[in-house]
Motif scaffolding. Structure first.
Motif, mmCIF file in Angstrom:
data_model
loop_
_atom_site.group_PDB
_atom_site.id
_atom_site.type_symbol
_atom_site.label_atom_id
_atom_site.label_comp_id
_atom_site.label_asym_id
_atom_site.label_seq_id
_atom_site.Cartn_x
_atom_site.Cartn_y
_atom_site.Cartn_z
ATOM 1 N N ILE A 117 0.979 -1.321 0.012
ATOM 2 C CA ILE A 117 0.184 0.070 -0.049
ATOM 3 C C ILE A 117 0.949 1.453 0.022
ATOM 4 O O ILE A 117 0.601 2.343 -0.699
ATOM 5 C CB ILE A 117 -0.810 0.052 1.183
ATOM 6 C CG1 ILE A 117 -1.795 -1.197 1.217
ATOM 7 C CG2 ILE A 117 -1.731 1.088 1.308
ATOM 8 C CD1 ILE A 117 -2.730 -1.376 2.391
ATOM 9 N N LEU A 118 2.043 1.252 0.814
ATOM 10 C CA LEU A 118 2.783 2.469 0.808
ATOM 11 C C LEU A 118 4.006 2.383 -0.117
ATOM 12 O O LEU A 118 4.475 3.373 -0.540
ATOM 13 C CB LEU A 118 3.383 2.480 2.327
ATOM 14 C CG LEU A 118 2.321 2.801 3.265
ATOM 15 C CD1 LEU A 118 2.825 2.885 4.619
ATOM 16 C CD2 LEU A 118 1.379 3.985 2.877
ATOM 17 N N ASP A 119 4.537 1.239 -0.406
ATOM 18 C CA ASP A 119 5.517 1.324 -1.411
ATOM 19 C C ASP A 119 5.166 0.983 -2.963
ATOM 20 O O ASP A 119 6.083 0.858 -3.612
ATOM 21 C CB ASP A 119 6.912 0.344 -0.723
ATOM 22 C CG ASP A 119 6.424 -1.103 -1.008
ATOM 23 O OD1 ASP A 119 5.156 -1.151 -1.070
ATOM 24 O OD2 ASP A 119 7.190 -1.912 -0.651
ATOM 25 N N GLY A 120 3.954 0.904 -3.148
ATOM 26 C CA GLY A 120 3.612 0.626 -4.539
ATOM 27 C C GLY A 120 2.982 1.832 -4.983
ATOM 28 O O GLY A 120 2.424 2.893 -4.298
ATOM 29 N N ALA A 121 3.117 2.152 -6.455
ATOM 30 C CA ALA A 121 2.554 3.298 -6.951
ATOM 31 C C ALA A 121 0.871 3.297 -6.766
ATOM 32 O O ALA A 121 0.167 2.340 -7.205
ATOM 33 C CB ALA A 121 2.827 3.263 -8.380
ATOM 34 N N ARG A 122 0.137 4.409 -6.687
ATOM 35 C CA ARG A 122 -1.004 4.701 -6.559
ATOM 36 C C ARG A 122 -1.523 5.145 -7.929
ATOM 37 O O ARG A 122 -1.068 5.440 -8.970
ATOM 38 C CB ARG A 122 -1.466 5.595 -5.430
ATOM 39 C CG ARG A 122 -1.002 5.086 -4.060
ATOM 40 C CD ARG A 122 -2.107 4.081 -3.325
ATOM 41 N NE ARG A 122 -2.393 2.958 -3.928
ATOM 42 C CZ ARG A 122 -1.747 1.886 -3.790
ATOM 43 N NH1 ARG A 122 -0.450 1.777 -3.362
ATOM 44 N NH2 ARG A 122 -2.247 0.582 -4.459
ATOM 45 N N THR A 123 -2.949 5.435 -8.001
ATOM 46 C CA THR A 123 -3.416 5.821 -9.221
ATOM 47 C C THR A 123 -2.556 7.076 -9.971
ATOM 48 O O THR A 123 -2.772 6.753 -11.167
ATOM 49 C CB THR A 123 -4.901 6.183 -9.206
ATOM 50 O OG1 THR A 123 -5.654 5.120 -8.516
ATOM 51 C CG2 THR A 123 -5.453 6.546 -10.386
ATOM 52 N N GLY A 124 -2.380 7.959 -9.338
ATOM 53 C CA GLY A 124 -1.454 8.852 -10.010
ATOM 54 C C GLY A 124 -0.023 8.784 -10.005
ATOM 55 O O GLY A 124 0.664 9.683 -10.097
#
Length: 297
Positions: free
Chosen positions: A182-189
């Motif tokens: 959740i924190l080290d993966g790229a989010r939508t943007g």
């Protein structure tokens, strides 16, 4: 007929005394052990049921221990997740503050960097008994972690073990192998919460994207915390049920095989009296032949 070869009265008295002594031994054994059915010879059916249920109750004891361990693991992960949510909330607040005109973004970045370090510390510390459901890596794959929750015996005698599962693919904050937590993966943007950085040249549009992505991460963390909370609640309920079930089984086994001490003590007194009377009767029967001597005087 009176005979000196065969003393029928003494034989009858002896048989009666022997039966009384056997009953007395049985009663004393029940009092000393506390069991009405202490061996298969006492009552094969009840002894068999009690032995099986005692074995199952020991298995339930192991289930209770496993639930306690599972509760500790879930509680550790839940505590770490809620602490991480608070820190990510702070990061979002700092990003919102960075949208203010004239704000020194490099100083805000210094604060964000410290918060990011705190997130790493929280995730790596949320470990119990060698398991960490928030920080995955070094060959440890995320997946469903099962906690033993029940021991079941079907009507046909077959046994099975029930489990409660927690999907760590939805709770992992960091995954050093795949960087898709959740924190080290790229989010939508494309923002990575654990490594986002502000510079003096960062545009308001870029900050807005960061805020949106951080908010997305908070949403995922909130869902994960809810799942952990639900699992913890279920384990609490199951643990209480298993404890009550063990008490019920123990009570049921006691009803089958335990001796009623009030009844046994009353029976003991009666048998002791019968034993004394039996000894007296045997003595009288043995002495009756002595009266024949008077006929030969």
């Amino acid at each position: 007929m009176t005979s000196i070869n065969t003393n029928t009265s003494a034989m009858t008295a002896l048989q009666s005394l022997s039966a009384i002594n056997n009953s007395l031994d049985e009663t004393q054994n029940r009092i000393s052990t506390g069991y009405r059915v202490g061996a298969a010879s006492d009552n094969a059916a009840y002894w068999s049921i009690a032995t099986t249920m005692r074995s199952d109750n020991k298995a339930l004891g192991a289930v209770e221990d496993a639930l306690g361990l599972g509760q500790a693991k879930v509680d550790t992960a839940y505590t770490g997740m809620t602490a991480a949510i608070d820190v990510v909330d702070e990061i979002k607040t700092k990003l919102v503050a960075a949208r203010e005109p004239g704000v020194d973004k490099t100083k805000i970045q210094s604060e964000i960097k410290e918060l990011q370090g705190q997130l790493t510390s929280i995730a790596s510390s949320a470990s119990f008994s060698g398991e960490n459901w928030l920080s995955i890596g070094t060959g440890i794959a995320a997946g469903t972690k099962n906690v033993v929750a029940s021991f079941n015996r079907a009507a046909d005698g077959t046994v099975s073990v029930g489990t409660i599962g927690v999907d760590t693919t939805k709770t992992k904050l960091f995954d050093t192998d795949n960087t898709n937590g959740i924190l080290d993966g790229a989010r939508t943007g494309t923002t990575v919460v654990s490594t986002l950085a502000l510079t003096g040249a960062t545009t308001d549009a870029a900050i807005s994207t960061m805020i949106s992505d951080v908010d997305e991460a908070i949403g995922l963390m909130t869902t994960a915390a809810s799942n952990l909370g639900a699992a913890k609640s279920r384990m609490d309920i199951q643990s209480e049920f298993v404890s009550n079930l063990r008490d019920s089984i123990e009570k049921g086994v006691g009803t089958l095989v335990d001796a009623d001490m009030t009844e046994e003590s009353t029976r003991l007194k009666a048998l002791q009296t019968q034993q004394q009377l039996g000894v007296q009767a045997l003595s009288i029967a043995n002495s009756s032949s002595q009266s024949l001597l008077s006929l030969f005087r």
